[in-house]
Enzyme design. Structure first.
Site: not given
Ligand code: 13P
Length: 251
Positions: A9-11, A95, A97, A167, A173, A213, A234-235
């Site tokens: 997920n590149w957000k 998600h 977010e 999640e 993150g 993470s 993510g990251g």
């Protein structure tokens, strides 16, 4: 029997050039990854060009959200069939977010999930508790509410075309991943709840991903758990080498 899924997920990161550059780097690094489904989720504006760049590869394309109507006077929204038109096979829904910052609720997750499936997309439905909820011992009740609300009116067949992503919000993150056992315990809970809500065979077949993470150095431990069927990253999905190392967890 459950093919693992590793999804990035590149957000809100990467221009079109950066996104296509990244997948061009990624493709050879994961070309030999067998027995795993690999998915990347760029921003809307990059989908079509990333789809072209992925053509002929073993990497699939997801959007990060969708609307539930097919068309109409809904300024700023994107319909699932337009995501399919842009080359998506998957869409992330609910998600944390989106729940935290954009007013996503279990009811909107439900509408989006149904619309995504109707357009032939695989819905990746996200659930997860906050730190306060975990500390108040509410993890299972929060997940239950999210799943029951998000999957209201789903048939077993609809669930079979979905993926669940667990999640925990406190692990996203933060560099603070859930332990292998903490994640496994929630995945077992989710699978048993789905067996009650649907049927055991469908619950046994559905992929439940862990997100929060995930990195090259913790993916093996997570993936060794019997009910963890993949990762939503993510990251560590933003760089080709680290995402490839995660996708090649079994190598
Ligand atoms: P991180 O891997 O950066 O913690 O993000 C997880 C996530 O939100 C994936 O959807």
């Amino acid at each position: 029997m459950r093919t693992p899924v590793i999804a990035g997920n590149w957000k809100l990161f990467k221009t079109i050039a950066e996104a296509t550059g990244m997948v061009n780097e990624l493709k050879p690094l994961v070309a030999n990854a067998s027995g795993v489904e690999i998915v990347v989720a760029p921003v809307f504006t990059a989908l079509s060009r990333v789809s072209e760049a992925l053509s002929g590869s073993n990497v699939r394309l997801a959007a990060q959200d969708c609307y539930w109507e097919e068309e109409g006077a809904y300024t700023g929204e994107v319909a699932p069939k337009l995501l399919a038109d842009a080359g998506c096979s998957h869409v992330i829904i609910g998600h944390s977010e989106r729940r935290q910052y954009f007013g996503e609720t279990d009811a909107t997750v439900n509408k989006k999930g149904k619309a995504a499936l109707a357009a032939g997309l695989t819905a990746i439905v996200c659930v997860g508790e906050t730190l306060a909820e975990r500390e108040a011992d509410k993890t299972f009740s929060v997940i239950e509410t999210q799943l029951k609300g998000g999957l209201t009116g789903f048939s077993s067949d609809m669930l079979a075309h979905s993926i669940i992503a667990y999640e925990p919000v406190w692990a996203i993150g933060t560099g603070k991943t859930a332990s292998d056992q903490q994640a496994q315990d929630v995945h077992v809970f989710i699978r048993s709840l789905l067996a009650q809500m649907f049927d055991q065979a469908t619950a046994n077949a559905i992929r439940i991903l862990y997100g929060g993470s995930v990195k090259p150095d913790n993916v093996k431990g997570l993936m060794s758990q019997p009910d963890i069927d993949g990762a939503l990253v993510g990251g560590a999905s933003l760089k080709a080498d680290s995402f490839a190392a995660i996708a090649n967890f079994a190598a």
